[in-house]
Design a protein around this motif. Structure first.
Motif, mmCIF file in Angstrom:
data_model
loop_
_atom_site.group_PDB
_atom_site.id
_atom_site.type_symbol
_atom_site.label_atom_id
_atom_site.label_comp_id
_atom_site.label_asym_id
_atom_site.label_seq_id
_atom_site.Cartn_x
_atom_site.Cartn_y
_atom_site.Cartn_z
ATOM 1 N N VAL A 486 0.100 8.679 -4.460
ATOM 2 C CA VAL A 486 -0.302 9.870 -5.218
ATOM 3 C C VAL A 486 -0.756 9.168 -6.973
ATOM 4 O O VAL A 486 -0.432 8.138 -7.288
ATOM 5 C CB VAL A 486 1.119 10.350 -5.821
ATOM 6 N N LYS A 487 -1.629 10.130 -7.544
ATOM 7 C CA LYS A 487 -2.094 9.896 -8.730
ATOM 8 C C LYS A 487 -1.116 9.753 -10.002
ATOM 9 O O LYS A 487 -0.297 10.877 -9.811
ATOM 10 C CB LYS A 487 -3.258 10.750 -9.035
ATOM 11 N N PRO A 488 -0.965 9.335 -10.776
ATOM 12 C CA PRO A 488 -2.093 8.032 -11.275
ATOM 13 C C PRO A 488 -1.487 6.727 -10.350
ATOM 14 O O PRO A 488 -0.342 6.380 -10.401
ATOM 15 C CB PRO A 488 -1.692 7.832 -12.577
ATOM 16 N N VAL A 489 -2.252 6.170 -9.668
ATOM 17 C CA VAL A 489 -2.041 5.075 -8.781
ATOM 18 C C VAL A 489 -1.995 3.736 -9.690
ATOM 19 O O VAL A 489 -2.556 3.483 -10.629
ATOM 20 C CB VAL A 489 -3.224 4.899 -7.772
ATOM 21 N N ASP A 490 -0.776 3.168 -9.143
ATOM 22 C CA ASP A 490 -0.614 1.692 -9.729
ATOM 23 C C ASP A 490 -1.457 0.811 -9.069
ATOM 24 O O ASP A 490 -1.312 0.502 -7.809
ATOM 25 C CB ASP A 490 0.971 1.177 -9.485
ATOM 26 N N VAL A 491 -2.719 0.441 -9.524
ATOM 27 C CA VAL A 491 -3.804 -0.252 -8.989
ATOM 28 C C VAL A 491 -3.356 -1.795 -8.478
ATOM 29 O O VAL A 491 -3.609 -2.143 -7.444
ATOM 30 C CB VAL A 491 -4.887 -0.547 -9.670
ATOM 31 N N SER A 492 -2.486 -2.246 -9.068
ATOM 32 C CA SER A 492 -1.954 -3.516 -8.633
ATOM 33 C C SER A 492 -1.171 -3.351 -7.015
ATOM 34 O O SER A 492 -1.404 -4.331 -6.232
ATOM 35 C CB SER A 492 -1.280 -4.540 -9.561
ATOM 36 N N GLN A 493 -0.406 -2.341 -6.999
ATOM 37 C CA GLN A 493 0.265 -1.975 -6.006
ATOM 38 C C GLN A 493 -0.796 -1.836 -4.754
ATOM 39 O O GLN A 493 -0.603 -2.024 -3.675
ATOM 40 C CB GLN A 493 1.109 -1.010 -6.302
ATOM 41 N N LEU A 494 -1.711 -0.838 -5.070
ATOM 42 C CA LEU A 494 -2.656 -0.498 -4.044
ATOM 43 C C LEU A 494 -3.453 -1.728 -3.617
ATOM 44 O O LEU A 494 -3.608 -1.828 -2.361
ATOM 45 C CB LEU A 494 -3.788 0.265 -4.841
ATOM 46 N N GLN A 495 -3.903 -2.656 -4.596
ATOM 47 C CA GLN A 495 -4.553 -3.722 -4.098
ATOM 48 C C GLN A 495 -3.615 -4.828 -3.192
ATOM 49 O O GLN A 495 -4.264 -5.365 -2.275
ATOM 50 C CB GLN A 495 -5.148 -4.507 -5.271
ATOM 51 N N ALA A 496 -2.316 -4.745 -3.578
ATOM 52 C CA ALA A 496 -1.523 -5.590 -2.631
ATOM 53 C C ALA A 496 -1.660 -4.930 -1.439
ATOM 54 O O ALA A 496 -1.684 -5.623 -0.347
ATOM 55 C CB ALA A 496 -0.041 -5.577 -3.214
ATOM 56 N N VAL A 497 -1.416 -3.725 -1.099
ATOM 57 C CA VAL A 497 -1.273 -3.333 0.337
ATOM 58 C C VAL A 497 -2.740 -3.524 0.938
ATOM 59 O O VAL A 497 -2.658 -3.840 2.213
ATOM 60 C CB VAL A 497 -1.070 -1.659 0.110
#
Ligand code: ADP
Length: 514
Positions: A486-497
């Motif tokens: 869901v926006k706004p995305v926590d980019v570091s969490q997204l990149q970790a996944v």
């Protein structure tokens, strides 16, 4: 029967007697003119007046009295009650029946009028409640605009600072910190609004698993720590050595305690003392959040957990919010079968909020190491991986692309579904970050079409949407996508996944985050 009721009965039935006597006297007076014509007309009048003034019972009494009086004084004046002329008997019977029907109709009419008046009263109440709600809504909109402007103003100023060519490293770090903090504040407002709307629609769900309250406290304290530091408060945490297990939702319980801690920070003058403690009482665990702040007047404590409630004296506080935090605290606590209460000796005496939750029995702790929200960005993303970003909001797409490019990804952007499909053929992406609300073909349809092609190298497809909630996330998974963020995305969490999936170190977990 009380004296008042008795007196009221005497008054009402007195009307029957009076009107009958009056009708008889008038009829006898009119005898020289009317002779034996129209013997009962005036008695109808007495019945109707009695029904109007005294109600049904007295009207029946007036009808009976009128029949007897007519028989005695009008039809057979000075004789007996016995009526021997058949025509007179019929005339009396007709008078009686018509009188009875008139009373019945009158009764019905009165009932309807009563119902109508009741309805009118209900309508008036509803319309006054509606206009109150409307007023509250207007006030809320004004408050919301104010609360949104509060973080927007420093963000705008920070951006202007960034535009200055001669900005130094130290100032740059400060500006970044400001933007991050204010952005988090904006996210919190939006999250609170969504939570409240979920509660109102009965759509709030909680995960039920064993949770150690000590961990919840630890995370909540960490969440509130920046605000505590900013306001120079000291925090004292009292937790037992052994785990305190309850059954519930780790994230939501953390939200409860961090809301209470944040309030303690907000409503305590600089340099205050805040305490949080767990106690076990019978089959409950109680968590207390205590501050030595501005306190709450006794009369304001009753409705403090209602949505949009704010204690007036606090409006002037720089940190006041939308009046949603405590409503959310109560809703989540109650969803866990618990209760929340407040105690304060009054203004200036500090406040104590207590959350009581049922203790779990025979806990076998769940292995929660696989939880998505605990994934860290420690995993390195293999360089040269390709990501296609699909979003009709150009700024959103471009900033996300810039971040991924910085981190060594090859990026490409599409602003609608058709262009995205073409890009898939051209660049063969490893990952597609797909907005759902695209013009024309929505993100789900784009994903279905990509999956239907059965590509040799199936990309990871991640929905990035403004819409959250279980059913939306389920639609995302049904469309063949791998994750819903869901926006706004926590980019570091997204990149970790992404890193874990692309390096093959994670099982193919399909999950939803909201
Ligand atoms: P908000 O803080 O956004 O106004 P909340 O629902 O969290 O909304 O709190 C409602 C009101 O309760 C606040 O506006 C404040 O007046 C009062 N309040 C909450 N916590 C405290 C506290 N620890 N001390 C004093 N007042 C408090």
């Amino acid at each position: 029967m009380s004296m008042t009721i008795f007196r009221e009965h005497v008054n009402r039935y007195g009307i029957a007697v009076l009107t009958t006597v009056g009708a008889t006297a008038l009829r006898i007076e009119l005898n020289p003119v009317l002779h034996d014509r129209n013997p009962f007309g005036l008695y109808f009048l007495s019945v109707i007046i009695t029904a109007w003034l005294g109600g049904v019972g007295p009207a029946i009494a007036a009808l009976i009295l009128g029949t007897i009086a007519a028989a005695h004084f009008i039809i057979l004046p000075g004789n007996s009650l016995l009526v021997d002329d058949v025509a007179d008997v019929f005339a009396l019977a007709i008078y009686f029946v018509v009188g009875a029907v008139a009373i019945a109709l009158f009764h019905k009419l009165t009932e309807e009028r009563r119902r109508f008046e009741q309805q009118l009263k209900i309508n008036e109440e509803l319309s006054s409640r509606l206009s109150d709600a409307d007023k509250k809504k207007d006030e809320f909109m004004a408050l919301l605009a104010h609360e949104l402007r509060n973080p927007l103003a420093p963000i705008r100023t920070s951006l202007e600072l960034l535009d200055r060519a001669d900005i130094g490293q130290e100032q740059l770090a400060q500006v970044r910190k400001t933007i991050r903090r204010q952005l988090n504040q904006l996210i919190r407002i939006v999250d609170d609004l969504l939570d409240v709307s979920r509660f109102l629609r009965g759509q709030m769900r909680i995960v039920k698993e064993p949770v150690d309250l000590r961990t919840v406290i630890e995370t909540a304290v960490e969440t509130a720590r920046p605000l505590m530091r900013e306001r120079d408060h000291s925090i004292h945490v009292w937790v037992p050595r052994e785990a305190v297990w309850v059954i519930g939702d780790n994230l939501r319980l953390t939200q409860v305690l961090s809301n209470l801690l944040t309030n303690a920070c907000k409503y305590t003058p600089r340099g205050g003392r805040i305490q949080i403690a767990i106690e076990q009482q019978g089959c409950n665990a109680t968590v207390e959040v205590i501050d030595d702040g501005i306190g709450i007047p006794k009369e304001a404590q009753v409705g403090i957990f209602e949505t949009f409630t704010q204690v007036n004296t606090c409006r002037a506080q720089e940190q006041a919010g939308l009046g949603l935090g405590l409503a959310i605290v109560r809703q989540i606590t109650e969803l866990h079968g618990g209760q929340v209460s407040v105690f304060s000796d009054g203004p200036g005496c500090g406040s104590r909020f207590t959350v009581a939750l049922p203790l779990a029995e025979n806990v076998v702790p769940a292995d929660d190491c696989d939880r998505l929200n605990e994934e860290s960005a420690s995993e390195a993303i293999p360089s040269g991986k390709r990501v296609l970003i699909v979003d009709d909001n150009m700024d959103a797409a471009e900033t996300l692309a810039a971040l991924f490019t910085f981190d060594g990804w090859c990026t490409s952007i599409a602003h609608e579904g058709g262009a995205a499909m073409e890009q898939v053929d051209v660049m063969e992406p490893d990952v597609i970050l797909l907005d759902i609300g695209l013009p024309g073909m929505d993100g789900w349809e784009v994903a279905r079409k990509i999956r239907a092609r059965k590509l040799a190298k199936e990309p990871l497809i991640v929905a990035i949407s403004g819409w959250g909630g279980e059913s939306v996330a389920q639609q995302t998974l049904d469309a063949g996508m791998d994750y819903h963020f869901v926006k706004p995305v926590d980019v570091s969490q997204l990149q970790a996944v992404l890193a874990r999936r692309l390096t093959g170190k994670a099982a193919a977990v399909s999950g939803a985050l909201d």
